[in-house]
Design a protein around this motif. Sequence first.
Motif, mmCIF file in Angstrom:
data_model
loop_
_atom_site.group_PDB
_atom_site.id
_atom_site.type_symbol
_atom_site.label_atom_id
_atom_site.label_comp_id
_atom_site.label_asym_id
_atom_site.label_seq_id
_atom_site.Cartn_x
_atom_site.Cartn_y
_atom_site.Cartn_z
ATOM 1 N N SER A 209 -5.185 5.655 3.675
ATOM 2 C CA SER A 209 -4.841 5.426 4.337
ATOM 3 C C SER A 209 -5.178 4.293 5.467
ATOM 4 C CB SER A 209 -4.681 5.999 5.523
ATOM 5 O OG SER A 209 -3.327 7.347 4.608
ATOM 6 N N GLU A 222 -2.248 8.488 9.843
ATOM 7 C CA GLU A 222 -3.303 9.445 9.922
ATOM 8 C C GLU A 222 -4.373 9.790 8.791
ATOM 9 O OE1 GLU A 222 -3.690 13.742 10.537
ATOM 10 O OE2 GLU A 222 -1.822 13.442 10.722
ATOM 11 N N THR A 236 -2.652 14.142 4.604
ATOM 12 C CA THR A 236 -2.839 14.068 6.124
ATOM 13 C C THR A 236 -1.312 13.634 6.159
ATOM 14 O OG1 THR A 236 -3.975 12.658 5.635
ATOM 15 C CG2 THR A 236 -4.948 13.822 7.733
ATOM 16 N N SER A 237 -1.245 13.131 4.621
ATOM 17 C CA SER A 237 0.240 12.145 4.724
ATOM 18 C C SER A 237 1.266 13.307 3.537
ATOM 19 C CB SER A 237 0.620 11.115 4.352
ATOM 20 O OG SER A 237 -1.167 10.435 3.430
ATOM 21 N N ASP A 254 2.072 3.482 1.328
ATOM 22 C CA ASP A 254 0.795 4.731 1.493
ATOM 23 C C ASP A 254 1.130 5.675 0.957
ATOM 24 O OD1 ASP A 254 -1.249 6.341 1.976
ATOM 25 O OD2 ASP A 254 -1.010 5.961 3.854
HETATM 26 MG MG LIG Z 1 -3.679 9.272 3.701
#
Ligand SMILES: [Mg+2]
Length: 330
Positions: A209, A222, A236-237, A254
């Motif tokens: 990211s 993020e 985070t994702s 991503d």
């Molecule tokens: Mg990430």
Amino acid sequence: MSGRYTEHDIEHYDRPRRRTRPRTKDRPTYDDAVEAVVVTVDRGRFTLAYEGRRVMAMKSRPLGRKGVVVGDRVRVVGDMSGDDGALARIVEVQDRTTTLRRTADDDDPVERVIVANAAQLVVVAALADPEPRPRLIDRALVAAYVSGMKPILCLTKADLADPETLLATYRSLGVPYVVTQRGGDVELVRRVLSGTTSVLVGHSGVGKSTLVNALVPDAQREVGVVNAVTGRGRHTSTSAYMLALPDDEGWIIDTPGIRSFGLAHVQPEDLIGAFPDLDEKTGECPRGCTHGHGEPECGLDLAMESGTLDPERVESFRRLLAAREGGGDH
Ligand SMILES: [Mg+2]
Ligand SMILES: Nc1nc2c(ncn2[C@@H]2O[C@H](COP(=O)(O)OP(=O)(O)O)[C@@H](O)[C@H]2O)c(=O)[nH]1
Ligand SMILES: [Zn+2]
């Protein structure tokens, strides 16, 4: 009217307005459908990119259980305004050029396609924090080779450790690579990604990211914190997300920390096809030869003995071949 979606709209779009062809009894032709690309999926709702804007959509009933994933090129009918509350309908998924799959897990016995139509697979690995996992890298490379994606190795956090040892492992395979570091220039990465669609994979915490944010100024992906004790990144994702690179330079996807690649369907001949110089030495192999370690009279061994193949390259190929088996990505 805000273009809010209603049941009425669904009925309406199930019947094409203009009928230039004779009516097919049970299958609408959707002559008015437009083409769009899936950028993310969230609980059965799809965000599409269409003429530079974001459009929300759902699957139409005729698609049934057919999966629609990030990167899919789809045909869509309905409200393409992108207004708040507007909802279009995906009526068709175009054939995929490539697929990235994750393994089946205990509560889901099916290998799932998670990204479609990426031309490049960027295997992101940190040189430290978290430590690189060569086996995960190998399995990602296999996923790329068998799906026809061009693999690229992206080694991050070169400010923390030297890339040479890891690079040496992959040199004989001829995998193109880029090395990045905190505060460094991402120009080289930009060049490698230019003009095509690339998907970033790698364990969480390796800096995917961070890279996307450096490449796409308004991405606002993020960024997580690597746990000092476990060395693992926080997730985070939760879903893959596709972004346009600036200046129409292509697309970047991503992904959350992928830990396992679906390789159960991969056959030896799928992999060796990606290495034409090795493949051409296997014409005389006994039937059913996997070209792996210990295969009697494998053409790869004969070619090494006669000095026409680089043993390191054969060794690397065989390592990838063995990496198909037994999962164990962690
Ligand atoms: Mg990430
Ligand atoms: N030292 C160093 N830290 C980095 C680098 N790239 C990313 N990080 C840090 O690594 C952590 C995880 O980054 P993130 O982009 O969220 O990783 P992702 O899970 O792969 O998306 C964050 O604290 C980043 O600031 C780098 O090149 N060097
Ligand atoms: Zn063989």
